[in-house]
Design an enzyme around this catalytic site. Sequence first.
Site, mmCIF file in Angstrom:
data_model
loop_
_atom_site.group_PDB
_atom_site.id
_atom_site.type_symbol
_atom_site.label_atom_id
_atom_site.label_comp_id
_atom_site.label_asym_id
_atom_site.label_seq_id
_atom_site.Cartn_x
_atom_site.Cartn_y
_atom_site.Cartn_z
ATOM 1 N N HIS A 62 89.887 -97.450 59.818
ATOM 2 C CA HIS A 62 89.852 -96.052 59.917
ATOM 3 C C HIS A 62 88.751 -95.649 60.843
ATOM 4 O O HIS A 62 87.731 -96.320 61.028
ATOM 5 C CB HIS A 62 89.660 -95.719 58.635
ATOM 6 C CG HIS A 62 90.012 -94.211 58.422
ATOM 7 N ND1 HIS A 62 89.546 -93.094 59.090
ATOM 8 C CD2 HIS A 62 90.949 -93.344 57.710
ATOM 9 C CE1 HIS A 62 89.967 -91.940 58.620
ATOM 10 N NE2 HIS A 62 90.855 -92.299 57.859
ATOM 11 N N GLY A 106 90.459 -100.226 56.608
ATOM 12 C CA GLY A 106 92.133 -99.429 56.472
ATOM 13 C C GLY A 106 92.995 -100.470 57.244
ATOM 14 O O GLY A 106 94.294 -100.337 57.013
ATOM 15 N N TYR A 136 88.535 -95.936 47.241
ATOM 16 C CA TYR A 136 89.743 -95.916 47.964
ATOM 17 C C TYR A 136 90.890 -95.287 46.976
ATOM 18 O O TYR A 136 90.557 -94.982 45.751
ATOM 19 C CB TYR A 136 90.147 -97.464 47.694
ATOM 20 C CG TYR A 136 90.949 -97.924 48.958
ATOM 21 C CD1 TYR A 136 92.239 -98.208 49.264
ATOM 22 C CD2 TYR A 136 90.206 -98.114 50.362
ATOM 23 C CE1 TYR A 136 92.907 -98.576 50.622
ATOM 24 C CE2 TYR A 136 90.912 -98.609 51.537
ATOM 25 C CZ TYR A 136 92.196 -98.643 51.475
ATOM 26 O OH TYR A 136 92.704 -98.916 52.822
HETATM 27 O O1 YXS Z 1 78.502 -97.884 70.100
HETATM 28 P P1 YXS Z 1 79.781 -97.164 70.702
HETATM 29 O O2 YXS Z 1 79.854 -95.723 71.142
HETATM 30 O O3 YXS Z 1 80.059 -98.245 72.019
HETATM 31 O O4 YXS Z 1 81.085 -97.492 69.844
HETATM 32 C C1 YXS Z 1 81.033 -98.719 69.062
HETATM 33 C C2 YXS Z 1 81.560 -98.564 67.592
HETATM 34 O O5 YXS Z 1 80.563 -97.597 67.176
HETATM 35 C C3 YXS Z 1 82.981 -98.328 67.767
HETATM 36 N N1 YXS Z 1 83.694 -98.627 66.363
HETATM 37 C C4 YXS Z 1 83.978 -97.748 65.691
HETATM 38 N N2 YXS Z 1 84.075 -96.452 65.750
HETATM 39 C C5 YXS Z 1 84.882 -95.730 64.577
HETATM 40 N N3 YXS Z 1 85.199 -96.346 63.905
HETATM 41 C C6 YXS Z 1 85.355 -97.682 63.615
HETATM 42 N N4 YXS Z 1 85.910 -97.991 62.449
HETATM 43 C C7 YXS Z 1 84.834 -98.296 64.344
HETATM 44 N N5 YXS Z 1 84.269 -99.837 64.689
HETATM 45 C C8 YXS Z 1 83.643 -99.734 66.116
HETATM 46 O O6 YXS Z 1 83.435 -99.120 68.654
HETATM 47 C C9 YXS Z 1 82.447 -99.628 69.598
HETATM 48 C C10 YXS Z 1 82.368 -100.962 69.569
HETATM 49 O O7 YXS Z 1 81.907 -101.483 68.563
HETATM 50 P P2 YXS Z 1 80.736 -102.666 68.281
HETATM 51 O O8 YXS Z 1 79.825 -102.721 69.207
HETATM 52 O O9 YXS Z 1 80.384 -102.734 66.921
HETATM 53 O O10 YXS Z 1 81.714 -104.087 68.626
HETATM 54 P P3 YXS Z 1 81.546 -105.350 68.052
HETATM 55 O O11 YXS Z 1 82.509 -106.097 68.846
HETATM 56 O O12 YXS Z 1 80.125 -105.759 68.180
HETATM 57 O O13 YXS Z 1 81.805 -105.467 66.676
HETATM 58 C C11 YXS Z 1 83.381 -105.176 65.872
HETATM 59 C C12 YXS Z 1 83.019 -104.777 64.714
HETATM 60 C C13 YXS Z 1 84.887 -104.377 64.221
HETATM 61 C C14 YXS Z 1 82.711 -106.151 63.911
HETATM 62 C C15 YXS Z 1 82.314 -103.596 64.496
HETATM 63 O O14 YXS Z 1 82.575 -102.416 65.406
HETATM 64 C C16 YXS Z 1 82.710 -103.121 63.144
HETATM 65 O O15 YXS Z 1 81.992 -103.779 62.157
HETATM 66 N N6 YXS Z 1 83.074 -101.945 62.773
HETATM 67 C C17 YXS Z 1 83.353 -101.376 61.647
HETATM 68 C C18 YXS Z 1 84.359 -101.820 60.746
HETATM 69 C C19 YXS Z 1 84.502 -101.274 59.262
HETATM 70 O O16 YXS Z 1 83.880 -101.341 58.606
HETATM 71 N N7 YXS Z 1 85.715 -100.619 59.336
HETATM 72 C C20 YXS Z 1 86.000 -99.565 58.057
HETATM 73 C C21 YXS Z 1 86.152 -98.224 58.703
HETATM 74 S S1 YXS Z 1 86.254 -97.214 57.307
HETATM 75 C C22 YXS Z 1 87.914 -97.758 56.920
HETATM 76 O O17 YXS Z 1 88.628 -98.319 57.139
HETATM 77 C C23 YXS Z 1 88.523 -97.301 55.317
HETATM 78 C C24 YXS Z 1 88.129 -95.756 55.152
HETATM 79 S S2 YXS Z 1 87.849 -98.502 54.251
HETATM 80 O O18 YXS Z 1 86.413 -98.675 54.554
HETATM 81 O O19 YXS Z 1 87.721 -97.602 53.038
HETATM 82 O O20 YXS Z 1 88.755 -99.414 54.056
#
Ligand code: YXS
Length: 257
Positions: A62, A106, A136
């Site tokens: 998400h 998500g 959730y």
């Molecule tokens: O800093 P900039 O502006 O370049 O942006 C970064 C991140 O902020 C952005 N980005 C996201 N933006 C919005 N929502 C996200 N979920 C998201 N994930 C990443 O993308 C740019 C590059 O990210 P960066 O530098 O972290 O890339 P990386 O290659 O070093 O790492 C990739 C990840 C996926 C490991 C890392 O971005 C990460 O941990 N992202 C968050 C993963 C996460 O926790 N997702 C859950 C979202 S909430 C959701 O899905 C549900 C509600 S729940 O949580 O309940 O399941």
Amino acid sequence: MLQIDISEDIGTVTLDREHRRNALCEEMVQAFSAALESFRGADVRCMVLRARSGCKVWSAGHDINELPEPGHDPLAWRDPLRKLIREIENFPAPIIAMIEGSVWGGACETVFACDLIVAADDVTFAATPAKLSVPYNVGGLLTFLNAANLRIAKEMLFTADPLSAARLCSLGVINHVVPKAELETTVRGMARRIAANAPLSIAVMKEQLRILAGAHAMPPEDFERIQGLRRVVYNSHDYAEGMLAFQEKRKPVFKGE
Ligand code: YXS
């Protein structure tokens, strides 16, 4: 945000929002709905949901920047992630999730809601509500329970650890794990075999299975209790802290309140 393709009665949607690691946002979900509408019009008989070849992150889940302000249900009926899951479940043709890279939050549920899952051998899945203090919702937890057993669902949701595709395949959560070089041909072959079968029979069985998988009788007071428990979380300090920590690129400090 998406690339759309139709060939040989097979529709393909490719996530294409690399700068945000294919995070699922409102605009992307609207484009996804439009793509499925065009696939219905073209009578596609199978669909593939994928990311670009060679991606490191299939989807980061998400879009955290679109999670509602604290005090509002983060996964309500109209939420983009919930709309996406319903689109996948209600689409008449089977959807094969073709996975490379890592899958987060998500996006794990999005993949589990697909009908079949084929992953490259280095893929991982990390369900992260506990990392962000997101409560959730009932439908989402049911997706996990229908995809994995209770023990595995709890491990994914409580630890938020990345689980390997190989392990999830051995547990029956994923249909096939193949070497990355064989991923595309394996998925294409499966899609062709499905597309060659009787579309009406498959569409009806898909809808019957959706109804049966969601058929869990629950007294109204139990449903209200579940909803009330969710409110405890999205009204909490921790929900606000989870989002703020992500935006400030730091580890959250959860207080349990
Ligand atoms: O800093 P900039 O502006 O370049 O942006 C970064 C991140 O902020 C952005 N980005 C996201 N933006 C919005 N929502 C996200 N979920 C998201 N994930 C990443 O993308 C740019 C590059 O990210 P960066 O530098 O972290 O890339 P990386 O290659 O070093 O790492 C990739 C990840 C996926 C490991 C890392 O971005 C990460 O941990 N992202 C968050 C993963 C996460 O926790 N997702 C859950 C979202 S909430 C959701 O899905 C549900 C509600 S729940 O949580 O309940 O399941």
